[in-house]
Design an enzyme around this catalytic site. Structure first.
Site, PDB file in Angstrom:
ATOM      1  N   ARG A  67       0.786  -1.227   0.000  1.00  0.00           N
ATOM      2  CA  ARG A  67       0.000   0.000   0.000  1.00  0.00           C
ATOM      3  C   ARG A  67       0.816   1.275   0.000  1.00  0.00           C
ATOM      4  O   ARG A  67       0.544   2.195  -0.774  1.00  0.00           O
ATOM      5  CB  ARG A  67      -0.930   0.049   1.229  1.00  0.00           C
ATOM      6  CG  ARG A  67      -2.218  -0.683   1.083  1.00  0.00           C
ATOM      7  CD  ARG A  67      -2.667  -1.214   2.421  1.00  0.00           C
ATOM      8  NE  ARG A  67      -1.659  -2.145   2.903  1.00  0.00           N
ATOM      9  CZ  ARG A  67      -1.599  -3.421   2.520  1.00  0.00           C
ATOM     10  NH1 ARG A  67      -2.490  -3.908   1.709  1.00  0.00           N
ATOM     11  NH2 ARG A  67      -0.640  -4.223   2.955  1.00  0.00           N
ATOM     12  N   THR A  68       1.782   1.368   0.900  1.00  0.00           N
ATOM     13  CA  THR A  68       2.497   2.635   1.037  1.00  0.00           C
ATOM     14  C   THR A  68       3.253   2.955  -0.253  1.00  0.00           C
ATOM     15  O   THR A  68       3.230   4.086  -0.746  1.00  0.00           O
ATOM     16  CB  THR A  68       3.451   2.587   2.244  1.00  0.00           C
ATOM     17  OG1 THR A  68       2.697   2.176   3.382  1.00  0.00           O
ATOM     18  CG2 THR A  68       4.060   3.946   2.535  1.00  0.00           C
ATOM     19  N   LYS A  97      26.901  -2.465  -3.659  1.00  0.00           N
ATOM     20  CA  LYS A  97      28.362  -2.322  -3.787  1.00  0.00           C
ATOM     21  C   LYS A  97      28.968  -1.635  -2.565  1.00  0.00           C
ATOM     22  O   LYS A  97      30.158  -1.367  -2.520  1.00  0.00           O
ATOM     23  CB  LYS A  97      28.680  -1.494  -5.030  1.00  0.00           C
ATOM     24  CG  LYS A  97      28.072  -2.030  -6.306  1.00  0.00           C
ATOM     25  CD  LYS A  97      28.459  -1.117  -7.477  1.00  0.00           C
ATOM     26  CE  LYS A  97      27.542  -1.327  -8.669  1.00  0.00           C
ATOM     27  NZ  LYS A  97      27.706  -0.250  -9.669  1.00  0.00           N
ATOM     28  N   ARG A 118      11.409   4.255   2.953  1.00  0.00           N
ATOM     29  CA  ARG A 118      11.116   3.293   4.033  1.00  0.00           C
ATOM     30  C   ARG A 118      12.416   2.572   4.343  1.00  0.00           C
ATOM     31  O   ARG A 118      13.132   2.139   3.435  1.00  0.00           O
ATOM     32  CB  ARG A 118      10.048   2.301   3.572  1.00  0.00           C
ATOM     33  CG  ARG A 118       9.914   1.110   4.507  1.00  0.00           C
ATOM     34  CD  ARG A 118       8.722   0.249   4.179  1.00  0.00           C
ATOM     35  NE  ARG A 118       7.477   0.921   4.556  1.00  0.00           N
ATOM     36  CZ  ARG A 118       6.291   0.342   4.531  1.00  0.00           C
ATOM     37  NH1 ARG A 118       6.163  -0.911   4.155  1.00  0.00           N
ATOM     38  NH2 ARG A 118       5.208   1.003   4.881  1.00  0.00           N
ATOM     39  N   HIS A 146       5.435   5.803  11.343  1.00  0.00           N
ATOM     40  CA  HIS A 146       4.926   5.718   9.981  1.00  0.00           C
ATOM     41  C   HIS A 146       3.893   6.838   9.857  1.00  0.00           C
ATOM     42  O   HIS A 146       2.680   6.600   9.849  1.00  0.00           O
ATOM     43  CB  HIS A 146       4.289   4.337   9.757  1.00  0.00           C
ATOM     44  CG  HIS A 146       3.957   4.020   8.340  1.00  0.00           C
ATOM     45  ND1 HIS A 146       3.938   4.964   7.339  1.00  0.00           N
ATOM     46  CD2 HIS A 146       3.617   2.840   7.746  1.00  0.00           C
ATOM     47  CE1 HIS A 146       3.607   4.375   6.196  1.00  0.00           C
ATOM     48  NE2 HIS A 146       3.412   3.100   6.417  1.00  0.00           N
TER      49      HIS A 146
HETATM   50  C1  NCD Z   1       2.299  -1.227   7.956  1.00  0.00           C
HETATM   51  C2  NCD Z   1       3.796  -0.981   7.978  1.00  0.00           C
HETATM   52  O1  NCD Z   1       4.509  -1.261   7.011  1.00  0.00           O
HETATM   53  O2  NCD Z   1       4.211  -0.462   8.981  1.00  0.00           O
HETATM   54  N1  NCD Z   1       1.745  -1.367   6.694  1.00  0.00           N
HETATM   55  C3  NCD Z   1       1.499  -0.255   5.915  1.00  0.00           C
HETATM   56  O3  NCD Z   1       2.359   0.561   5.685  1.00  0.00           O
HETATM   57  N2  NCD Z   1       0.266  -0.083   5.440  1.00  0.00           N
HETATM   58  C4  NCD Z   1       1.865  -2.235   8.928  1.00  0.00           C
HETATM   59  C5  NCD Z   1       2.508  -3.586   8.958  1.00  0.00           C
HETATM   60  O4  NCD Z   1       3.391  -3.906   8.170  1.00  0.00           O
HETATM   61  O5  NCD Z   1       2.102  -4.357   9.815  1.00  0.00           O
END
Ligand code: NCD
Length: 320
Positions: A67-68, A97, A118, A146
């Site tokens: 999703r993100t 590398k 991320r 997040h």
């Molecule tokens: C979450 C995450 O990656 O922190 N998912 C997300 O971004 N929608 C929750 C999870 O991974 O449990």
């Protein structure tokens, strides 16, 4: 130091919910609601709203994501922009590398106008924001935060109840390692009168430091340890997965992973008529499939979709 947003998003990083005040969040939600309306009801259905024409976002995800990643990518493109994407930089970038995170960031900012990153290590995004000369968005830093997930979760609540004050909510699952709950608690503490019940196995409670910190920030936290203790008539239930990747001993994970399951029976016994059933996803057994069809369940639909709209609004306010 992270720069506060204070109702001026232009050029700002988004690393933590702590950068926001109530006004900025409501400002973001006005923008989000207007974009959502435009796309779902009006002129821009199936057409890009080209306000970021010629701009490029760099997406670097050092951890997996459905999703993100997709909603950030879609959000930027729906605004007429384009993206440079590294879905797995540890395989696809020169990180293989031995290139440092600092150098990779320096390179990406030569080509992009904003970075969405991320990373598995808590605190990395705060460091990247220090060195980057373009805005950086935290798409999850290990067990840290997040923020954009919490912003979309709060938008979903705001859209339903028209307020972010005086709420009663339940968060269930992994409070210790769940970065989405950390940001969501911080976000709810910006508004007065909110109470959150935290349901988790004892070993997955918030760290004592975090519990103290959040309580001082103004949200009332109540830890519970059984389904029986869930209060009736919550505004929302926010279920989460036990974060397998944070366990060094997978046997411990196996023991804890399904401690609390959201079932149809539980919903009929404890949820209110309007209780939103939420989850950041992915779910891995902690929500029964039978719950999906309940009109209160928004995790596979509205909540996920709002992620794109909130990110569109954020890109617009930061880059325009
Ligand atoms: C979450 C995450 O990656 O922190 N998912 C997300 O971004 N929608 C929750 C999870 O991974 O449990």
């Amino acid at each position: 130091m992270l720069r506060p947003i204070k109702n001026n998003f232009k050029g700002k990083d988004v690393v933590s919910l702590d950068q926001f005040d109530s006004q900025s969040i409501i400002r973001l939600y006005k923008e989000t609601a207007s974009i959502k309306k435009m796309f779902e009801k009006g002129r821009f259905k199936n057409r890009p709203y080209k306000i970021l024409d010629g701009r490029i976002a760099g997406l670097m995800f050092y951890e997996p994501s459905t999703r993100t990643f997709s909603s950030n990518s879609a959000a930027f493109k729906r605004l007429g922009g384009q993206t440079v994407e590294h879905q797995n930089p540890l395989v696809t970038s020169s990180a293989v590398k031995g290139e440092t995170m600092e150098d990779t960031t320096m390179m990406m900012e030569q080509y992009c106008d904003i970075l969405v990153i991320r990373h598995p290590v808590k605190g990395t995004l705060a460091k990247v924001a220090q060195v980057a000369s373009i805005p950086v968005i935290n798409a999850g830093d290990g067990i840290g935060e997040h923020p954009t997930q919490a912003l979309l979760d709060m938008f979903t609540i705001y859209e339903k109840f028209g307020k972010l004050t005086g709420l009663k909510g339940l968060m269930a699952g992994d409070m210790l390692n769940g970065r989405t709950v950390h940001s969501l608690i911080r976000g709810l503490s910006i508004f007065p009168g909110n109470t959150v019940y935290l349901l988790s196995p004892k070993s997955l409670r918030l760290s004592r430091d975090e519990f103290k910190l959040y309580s001082q920030m103004g949200v009332k936290l109540v830890e519970i340890n059984s389904l029986k203790q869930i209060p009736v008539d919550c505004h929302f239930w926010y279920w989460t997965r036990v974060q397998k990747e944070r366990f060094s001993d997978k046997k411990v994970y196996e023991k804890l992973k399904l401690s609390f399951i959201l079932t149809k029976k539980l919903v009929s016994e404890k949820a209110g008529k309007k209780t939103l059933l939420m989850h950041p996803l992915p779910r891995v057994g902690e929500i029964e499939i039978a719950v999906d069809g309940d009109p209160r369940a928004v995790y596979l639909t509205t909540e996920a979709k709002n992620g794109m709209y909130v990110r569109m609004a954020l890109f617009k306010l930061i880059l325009r």
